[in-house]
Design an enzyme around this catalytic site. Structure first.
Site, short mmCIF file in Angstrom:
data_model
loop_
_atom_site.label_atom_id
_atom_site.label_comp_id
_atom_site.label_asym_id
_atom_site.label_seq_id
_atom_site.Cartn_x
_atom_site.Cartn_y
_atom_site.Cartn_z
N ASP B 334 0.83 -1.20 0.00
CA ASP B 334 0.00 0.00 0.00
C ASP B 334 0.86 1.25 0.00
O ASP B 334 2.04 1.20 0.34
CB ASP B 334 -0.90 0.03 1.24
CG ASP B 334 -2.01 -1.00 1.18
OD1 ASP B 334 -2.56 -1.32 2.25
OD2 ASP B 334 -2.32 -1.48 0.08
N TYR B 404 6.78 -8.95 7.96
CA TYR B 404 6.31 -7.60 8.24
C TYR B 404 6.61 -7.18 9.66
O TYR B 404 6.84 -8.02 10.54
CB TYR B 404 4.79 -7.52 8.07
CG TYR B 404 4.28 -7.92 6.72
CD1 TYR B 404 4.03 -9.26 6.43
CD2 TYR B 404 4.06 -6.98 5.72
CE1 TYR B 404 3.57 -9.64 5.18
CE2 TYR B 404 3.58 -7.35 4.48
CZ TYR B 404 3.34 -8.69 4.22
OH TYR B 404 2.89 -9.06 2.98
N TYR B 477 -3.66 -10.28 3.98
CA TYR B 477 -3.92 -8.88 4.29
C TYR B 477 -3.56 -8.65 5.76
O TYR B 477 -4.27 -9.09 6.65
CB TYR B 477 -5.39 -8.54 4.06
CG TYR B 477 -5.77 -8.45 2.60
CD1 TYR B 477 -6.26 -9.57 1.93
CD2 TYR B 477 -5.63 -7.26 1.90
CE1 TYR B 477 -6.61 -9.48 0.59
CE2 TYR B 477 -5.98 -7.17 0.56
CZ TYR B 477 -6.47 -8.29 -0.09
OH TYR B 477 -6.81 -8.20 -1.42
#
Lengths: 208, 517
Positions: B334, B404, B477
């Site tokens: 994103d 992440y 996600y």
């Protein structure tokens, strides 16, 4: 923040200029090894209570007394146009003794939980009017009809409510949402101005 | 006259003199006569032997007499091998006729130099009109009809010989190599291609109308309306070749003129050169939370400050001097998510680059991107790659793991039990309904994903904030895994810890991939 913003504000919390500067410095020195220092936030930037995912990503609108007194509902509108429909805080069903005991999507001409919308174009989604019924919410002795509030295609109903109607009692504003509707731009604009903001709704109902 | 000695030994291939005289008066050029006789010796073709020279050579050998013909283009190769052709110097400008190999080679090399290509090799692509194939066939049938009974005639005659294309390349390559100062590469394996497209409208139209295929005439009508776009020409060429293959000799003779008729003008030639796409690959890092991966414009307004695609693509394009750029990457993040650590593999495809970047030039691209004032994007391991890199990048995309770091807030203080709880979960299955934020453009599905492991890093001075490090299956996600997306992703951090969880920041720290390292 995202309240009343129509543009997508996908950005998460923005760090202060000071921490941006600090990050820049860290990168100039040793961009490869300073990964861990890049990741750590600056304490001064961290608010006590950050905005919720709903507050951040949606614009919240409210419809008090929708078709009937006490039938307060909300529409959370995402920047991409999708609308999440649910029971607002002061809905009569939530005030009853024992709260909500059952939710039934079999209303009107079809069982709303049976719909199967497929594909990017959402072709076989059913079109509903703003006063079409979404579901029936039952309490000890009463039942209330929850409606669409905005004209559009029904993409999804929260079928978790069937097995866990208590979600409406614990978190009607999040996990207890009722449905997701995709209105056309024109249909949204028609009703937009008649809706209340969160602040106005809170004032109206004397909440907080 | 080197050709005399070369021809001396090749003489045996040639048919008898009366046949050669016949061929010459029919309008066949000297090179085609050699070619069809099966002569493959380069020396016979390199120097330009004209008709009268050939005749005098043969006269010396055999005492024949011959009256020279008018100057027309070869009825078989339509001037391609003479070489004479008509070339538009610039689109729309006057036509220029060439008449020697040197002139043609010079013309071609001027085009290449004009475009300022830097090359170290080239490949020649030749496209000829199908009518030439028909001409050859017509000539063969004529000779067979006329001389079949003669002793010298073998059925193998005229069947095993160099094609017009190959002869042209044979004749042209040496001169081109000289003018371009680089080597020719035989098969089309050089990235730099010179395309010679020959066309002959006069005879091609005759061919189209003669062919029995009704479809062709319809195509021709449509084609003439569009002013003969190249695609239409290719289609009608291909179908013409097909029909010619299928048609039997008998039918062919009734439709087509045997021997082929004389031709006034030579072919038209269009010279074009291009380079096959150049690929530059590497890994990129995105340091900004206001830079999208690809150019993102809504209602004429740009989202974010710039894009990774534009920063990297434009710098690569500039140094390669290409016509544009296409940016491909292994996944994306994103606009508000940083790409740190190992970086994300990417590929820039540059069409028609005028130069093939050297390693110094590639370092230049790298330095230019990495040393801008605003440190928005960085690149690592930038290098020149082949076309197979595209497939390598896409291969097994769904299996790749990503790592992440998320800044998470929960609605109550973090306990030690929470840390143990989360750290102990290995290869946990989660189910994610299409997140609401992308539901408008993606199919409503429920996707199963795997969270491989999680680690908690406490943030000093707070009890409700922590850094969540996690390694997940590609396509997960993360934001929705933290806040639960109104319960549509489960389990989520909130549901596992039994409280409300929010995500404030997300960074990608590792994209595990074998190459671009």
């Amino acid at each position: 923040m995202a309240e009343n913003a129509e543009r997508s504000e996908v950005t998460l919390y923005k760090p202060s200029p000071k921490s941006i500067e600090r990050e820049k410095q860290a990168m100039e020195e040793e961009p490869k090894e300073d990964l861990s220092s890049l990741l750590l936030p600056n304490l001064n930037d961290l608010p006590q209570n950050p905005p919720t995912a709903v507050e951040f990503n949606f614009s919240r609108y409210f419809l008090p007394d929708f078709t009937k007194p006490g039938h307060d509902q909300y529409i959370y509108r995402h920047a991409n146009g999708l609308c999440v429909i649910g029971l607002a805080e002061a809905h009569v069903a939530l005030k009853e003794e024992g709260g909500v005991t059952a939710v039934d999507f079999n209303v009107g001409k079809s069982d709303r939980s049976e719909l199967k919308v497929t594909g990017k174009r959402k072709r076989n989604a059913q079109h509903f009017e703003s006063n079409s019924a979404l579901c029936k919410v039952c309490t000890n002795g009463n039942f209330y009809i929850v409606r669409c509030c905005v004209k559009g295609s029904l993409l999804e109903v929260n079928d978790r409510l069937i097995k866990q109607p208590g979600l409406l009692n614990s978190s009607a504003d999040r996990e207890g949402y009722v449905a997701i509707i995709m209105p056309k731009q024109g249909d949204w604009l028609k009703i937009k101005d008649s809706l209340l903001s969160y602040e106005d709704y809170v004032k109206l109902r004397g909440l907080l | 006259m080197e050709w005399q000695s070369a021809l001396g030994s090749a003489k045996l291939c040639l048919p008898p003199c009366h046949v050669i005289r016949d061929l010459l008066s029919t309008g066949v050029c000297v090179r085609c006569i050699f070619r069809l006789s099966g002569i493959r010796d380069r020396d016979c073709y390199i120097s330009s032997i004209n008709e009268s020279e050939l005749i005098s050579f043969l006269e010396e050998q055999n005492e024949i007499e011959y009256n020279s013909t008018t100057s027309t283009s070869c009825c078989v190769c339509l001037g391609v091998l003479c070489p004479s052709c008509v070339v538009p110097e610039k689109p729309g400008a006057d036509l220029r006729e060439t008449s020697s190999v040197n002139e043609l080679a010079l013309l071609i090399s001027d085009v290449v130099k004009g475009e300022q290509y830097r090359i170290d090799e080239f490949s020649l692509e030749v496209s000829l009109p199908p009518v030439i194939t028909a001409n050859e066939r017509a000539l063969r049938l004529y000779l067979k009809q006329k001389y079949e009974k003669e002793q010298w005639f073998k059925d193998s005659f005229l069947c095993d010989h160099m094609s017009v294309k190959d002869t042209l390349k044979l004749v042209l390559n040496a001169s081109l190599e000289k003018y371009l100062a680089v080597q020719n590469v035989e098969t089309l394996s050089s990235s730099f291609r010179i395309r010679l497209t020959y066309s002959h409208s006069e005879t091609s139209q005759m061919l189209q109308s003669m062919l029995p295929n009704g479809r062709d005439s319809k195509k021709r009508e449509r084609g003439s309306k569009e002013n003969g776009s190249s695609k239409n020409c290719n289609e009608s060429d291909a179908s013409a070749f097909r029909v010619l293959e299928l048609i039997e000799d008998q039918n062919f003779c009734t439709q087509f003129q045997v021997p082929p008729g004389k031709v006034d003008k030579p072919c038209q030639l269009v010279v074009a050169c291009y380079r096959t796409p150049t690929y530059i690959g590497g890994r990129y890092l995105k340091y900004s939370r206001n830079v999208s991966q690809s150019r993102w414009i809504i209602d004429d307004e740009r989202m974010g400050e710039t894009s990774v695609e534009e920063i990297i693509g434009e710098n690569v394009r500039q140094i390669c001097q290409g016509d544009g750029y296409k940016f491909h990457s292994a996944g994306r993040e994103d606009i508000d998510v940083r790409m740190l650590g190992s970086g994300r593999p990417f590929l820039v495809e540059v069409p028609n680059s005028r130069i093939m970047p050297s390693s110094t030039e590639i370092k230049q691209i790298s330095d230019k991107i990495n040393h801008t004032d605003k440190k928005l994007v960085g690149v690592k391991n930038l290098k020149f790659v082949g076309a197979e890199a595209w497939d390598l990048m896409r291969e097994g995309e769904a299996e790749k793991q990503k790592q992440y770091a998320a800044l998470v807030w929960i609605s109550r203080p973090l306990e030690d039990d929470d840390v143990c709880n989360l750290t102990s979960l290995k290869d946990m299955d989660i189910s994610q309904k299409t997140p609401i934020r992308v539901l408008h453009r993606r199919s409503p599905l429920e996707r199963s994903k795997v969270i491989h492991w999680m680690k908690i890093e406490k943030v000093e001075g707070t009890t409700q904030y922590f850094l969540l490090h996690l390694c997940t299956q590609a396509g997960t996600y993360i934001k929705e895994f933290v806040h639960g997306d109104l319960g549509r992703t489960h389990p989520s951090i909130g549901s596992i810890l039994g409280c409300r969880a929010e995500i404030l920041q997300l960074d990608v720290t590792d994209v595990k991939m074998d190459y671009f390292n």
